[in-house]
Design a protein around this motif. Structure first.
Motif, mmCIF file in Angstrom:
data_model
loop_
_atom_site.group_PDB
_atom_site.id
_atom_site.type_symbol
_atom_site.label_atom_id
_atom_site.label_comp_id
_atom_site.label_asym_id
_atom_site.label_seq_id
_atom_site.Cartn_x
_atom_site.Cartn_y
_atom_site.Cartn_z
ATOM 1 N N LYS A 65 18.522 40.082 -37.658
ATOM 2 C CA LYS A 65 19.878 40.191 -38.223
ATOM 3 C C LYS A 65 20.775 40.991 -37.295
ATOM 4 N N GLY A 66 21.962 40.466 -37.062
ATOM 5 C CA GLY A 66 22.909 41.127 -36.180
ATOM 6 C C GLY A 66 22.720 40.766 -34.712
ATOM 7 N N ARG A 67 21.606 40.114 -34.388
ATOM 8 C CA ARG A 67 21.353 39.725 -32.993
ATOM 9 C C ARG A 67 21.326 38.202 -32.817
ATOM 10 N N PHE A 68 20.805 37.494 -33.792
ATOM 11 C CA PHE A 68 20.676 36.038 -33.715
ATOM 12 C C PHE A 68 21.691 35.379 -34.642
ATOM 13 N N VAL A 79 21.458 21.548 -33.742
ATOM 14 C CA VAL A 79 21.385 22.874 -34.346
ATOM 15 C C VAL A 79 21.180 23.879 -33.218
ATOM 16 N N TYR A 80 21.750 25.056 -33.378
ATOM 17 C CA TYR A 80 21.709 26.057 -32.322
ATOM 18 C C TYR A 80 21.142 27.370 -32.847
ATOM 19 N N LEU A 81 20.563 28.140 -31.936
ATOM 20 C CA LEU A 81 20.182 29.514 -32.245
ATOM 21 C C LEU A 81 20.635 30.372 -31.068
ATOM 22 N N GLN A 82 21.700 31.127 -31.290
ATOM 23 C CA GLN A 82 22.182 32.051 -30.281
ATOM 24 C C GLN A 82 21.425 33.358 -30.436
#
Length: 124
Positions: A65-68, A79-82
């Motif tokens: 949480k807060g990073r991804f 779909v993306y995962l930053q």
């Protein structure tokens, strides 16, 4: 039925960023809740993030949480995962998965279709 392919993994130093992509083919990805799960060597596959069909709701495990940030572009069936501020403990194979119900997204059994995974390695 939907087929999923992940890409974007790699080797990065701690504190840097990576963006994972999950391309869907076959049935439209907008029909599914989409999730990201990861598996480190010797560990169980664990939930990382999920996103609702519309993209309006997202869910994360506490450690990211807060990073991804999970997002999706239904027009592109992607779909993306930053992943920002990466840590060595984020090292794992990351899997994209498609499921039917948002209530089950934090468990492996909540997903019906899986990609082959992409390796993310974070060096200290």
């Amino acid at each position: 039925q939907v087929q999923l392919v992940e890409f974007g993994g790699g080797l990065v130093q701690a504190g840097r960023s990576l963006r994972l992509f999950c391309a869907a083919s076959g049935r439209s990805s907008s029909s599914y809740v989409m999730g990201w799960l990861r598996q480190a060597p010797g560990k169980e596959r664990e939930f990382v993030a999920a996103i609702s069909r519309s993209g309006g709701s997202t869910y994360y495990t506490d450690s990211v949480k807060g990073r991804f940030t999970a997002s999706r572009d239904n027009a592109k069936n992607t779909v993306y995962l930053q992943m920002n501020s990466l840590k060595p403990e984020d090292t794992a194979v990351y899997y994209c998965a498609a499921g039917q119900t948002i209530r089950a997204v934090t468990t492996k059994s909540g997903y019906n279709y899986w990609g082959q995974g992409t390796q993310v390695t974070v060096s200290s």
